[in-house]
Structures are given as C-alpha cells and as structure tokens.
Write a protein that holds these residues in place. Structure first.
Motif, short mmCIF file in Angstrom:
data_model
loop_
_atom_site.label_atom_id
_atom_site.label_comp_id
_atom_site.label_asym_id
_atom_site.label_seq_id
_atom_site.Cartn_x
_atom_site.Cartn_y
_atom_site.Cartn_z
N THR A 1 17.49 2.05 28.58
CA THR A 1 17.07 1.35 29.68
C THR A 1 17.65 1.87 31.12
OG1 THR A 1 17.49 -0.82 30.82
CG2 THR A 1 19.04 0.06 29.23
N SER A 2 16.86 1.97 31.88
CA SER A 2 17.28 2.67 33.35
C SER A 2 17.90 1.50 34.22
CB SER A 2 15.96 3.06 34.00
OG SER A 2 14.84 2.06 34.20
N VAL A 3 18.00 0.48 33.91
CA VAL A 3 18.45 -0.54 34.50
C VAL A 3 19.93 -0.74 34.69
CG1 VAL A 3 18.61 -3.10 34.99
CG2 VAL A 3 16.53 -2.30 34.00
N LYS A 4 20.52 -0.61 35.99
CA LYS A 4 22.03 -0.32 36.05
C LYS A 4 22.84 -1.70 35.34
CE LYS A 4 25.62 -0.15 39.51
NZ LYS A 4 26.05 -0.05 41.07
N ARG A 5 23.83 -1.16 34.45
CA ARG A 5 24.56 -2.26 33.79
C ARG A 5 25.54 -2.81 34.71
NH1 ARG A 5 24.15 -2.35 28.32
NH2 ARG A 5 25.92 -3.67 28.27
N THR B 1 10.83 -4.83 29.81
CA THR B 1 11.54 -5.25 31.07
C THR B 1 12.70 -6.27 30.94
OG1 THR B 1 9.76 -4.14 32.48
CG2 THR B 1 11.44 -5.78 33.61
N ALA C 1 15.46 -5.44 28.92
CA ALA C 1 16.40 -4.52 29.53
C ALA C 1 17.26 -5.12 30.60
CB ALA C 1 15.44 -3.18 30.27
N LEU C 2 16.65 -6.14 31.44
CA LEU C 2 17.58 -6.91 32.46
C LEU C 2 18.37 -7.57 31.50
CD1 LEU C 2 14.56 -8.12 34.58
CD2 LEU C 2 16.50 -6.45 35.30
N SER D 1 21.24 -5.44 30.62
CA SER D 1 22.20 -4.87 31.57
C SER D 1 23.28 -5.77 31.90
CB SER D 1 21.33 -4.77 32.75
OG SER D 1 20.87 -5.75 33.42
#
Length: 284
Positions: free
Chosen positions: A126-130, A90, A93-94, A97
């Motif tokens: 990663t599903s986190v919006k860039r 997590t 990924a942040l 992003s």
C-alpha cells in the motif's frame, strides 16, 4: 406473515436462487460465494459501513453495498470487476494504514477478516502513509482485553451490544481519526454497564477483542449444553490435546450463539484440581 417470493439473479454470470427478503450479500454467502465484508453479521441489521461489499448492479450508475441491497428477480450483479476491486483495495489500504501491524503475534492471526479481505483483493502493498492508532489497551475486565489500536471501527461490537443484548455498554465516540469504541465518556469497560457476556468478543472480525482464558487455538470442537442453568444454551467447546481451550455459543440453536458470562467464560472449572471427579461420602 407474507411468504417471501422466490428470486433468481446472476452474480458474475452464476445463477443464484434465493428469496426477495435476502440481500445480495446474504444470498451470495448462502451460495458459497465470498464477497469481502467487515461490518456484516447475519444476526444484525444491515449497516453498510465498511464499504468493502460494493458491487455493480446492471441499470445502476454507481456501485451499491451488497449488504443493504435486496435481491430482485432477474437482476444482474457483478462483484469481480476491475473497478470494484480497485475500490476495495483502496478501502482495505486505508483500513490497514490505521491498523496495528503485528499480525504474526496477534490473537486473530489466520482468523482475521481484514487479512482475508486483503488477500482476496490482492493487496500486496500500500502507498498510503501509515498512521497507526494509539495502543490503548483496556484490561479492566477479568474476562477479555480490548486493544483499540487494532479496531477497524466496523461497529459490530457496538451493534450486537445494542441490537441483540440490549445493554448498550459501548458506543463509537468522537469523529474521524479520533473515533474510538468505548463506554460513556471513554471510561474503562469494568466501570460501564457491560455484563461481560462476550458477544462483542465473538463478533469482532479482527484482534481488537480477545478472551484472556483462550491462549491456544483449538484443534477440535464438540457441541454440548451449558451446565449452569435450565435454559439449555448450546455450547461449542474447543479442545486441544484433551483439554478445553475455548467456548462459544452455537448460532444454529435457540440461543443463536448468545451466552451469559458464566456460559461464555466459566469453563475453567473443568480442569481445576479441586473439582470432584468421583463420588465421596461425608464422614463424621
């Protein structure tokens, strides 16, 4: 001065012997066990900012940062649990992003700690919006470039400038997504109190800082002594096809990896066509 006590603890079932003045992260790295991290350096005080070195310690409810947790004799530490790896994924990924994604053309490619972390935790997507940062490139220094779009705000450059060099030329300005590493009031690095020692360049874990005279990565390295003054700082010179391509300080010697601007960046004279290579006699 009190001698630190010896301690023995378990890390993922592996017994590790160390001393009580070491942190869990230090002891693990000394034993050859990798725990992901971005804001740790052995020459700086523990910071605990990146949250990637989280571990579970038996008897504690919540995960703790291994870079700030001192070893206790008999403690049981788990670094590779599914909960810990989920937390690391997590965090990674942040960070990604907000990170500029041109890895293949980045100066730190294959030497980037963020790449190493993402690979270690198994972050394939990663599903986190860039939300990439604005590409603010500071080329005002004649020796290195700063690309703030690649900065992960680990604080290493700021801390080495304050704690080791004692200059304090840069700070982390603003808060949240608008945070940025810059001199006072965001001015260019050439207008600050920077001494261009290159300590920030050497400690940066990603490609946010790079030396302008280091184009090619070295294929070999050789230790030598800086020729500029009598301090005798030890250099590690990178070579490629018989030419110098990089320079850094040796962390295992009295200068502890630190150099001045001349020792760090002033090595291009070696291949200058104007350099004297044979003794000459002045005539008339």
């Amino acid at each position: 001065m009190a001698v630190p006590e010896k301690a023995r603890f378990l890390l993922d079932g592996r017994p590790i012997e160390t001393t009580t003045d070491k942190t869990v992260l230090q002891a693990a790295l000394d034993a050859g066990v990798y725990i992901p991290h971005l804001c740790y350096s052995p020459i700086l005080e523990p910071y605990g900012g990146c949250r990637l070195c989280l571990v579970d310690v038996e008897g504690m409810r919540d995960p703790v940062t291994s870079c700030t947790t001192l070893v206790r004799d008999g403690m049981v530490v788990r670094s590779e649990t599914e909960r810990i790896n989920d937390l690391r994924r997590t965090v990674a990924a942040l960070l990604i992003s907000e990170h500029c994604g041109d890895c293949l053309t980045c100066r730190a490619n294959q030497r980037c700690e963020l790449q190493k972390v993402a690979s270690h935790v198994g972050l394939a997507a990663t599903s986190v919006k860039r939300m990439e940062r604005e590409s603010i490139v500071d080329k005002s220094s004649p020796f290195f470039v700063r690309d703030l779009a690649k900065c992960v705000l680990c604080g290493l450059c700021v801390r080495v400038c304050h704690e080791v060099r004692g200059v304090g030329a840069i700070e982390i300005l603003n808060r949240g997504f608008n945070s940025v590493v810059a001199p006072f009031e965001g001015e260019a690095i050439a207008e600050s109190t920077c001494e261009f020692c290159g300590a920030c360049v050497d400690i940066c874990p990603v490609g946010a800082l790079w030396a302008t005279n280091e184009i090619l990565p070295p294929t070999d390295e050789v230790r030598t002594v800086c020729p500029y003054c009598g301090v005798g700082c030890v250099l590690v010179l990178g070579t490629r096809a018989g030419r110098l391509v990089s320079a850094r300080g040796d962390v295992s010697t009295h200068n502890q990896g630190q150099l001045c601007v001349k020792g760090r960046f002033g090595w291009e004279f070696v291949h200058s066509p104007d350099r004297l290579t044979t003794p000459l006699i002045r005539e008339n």
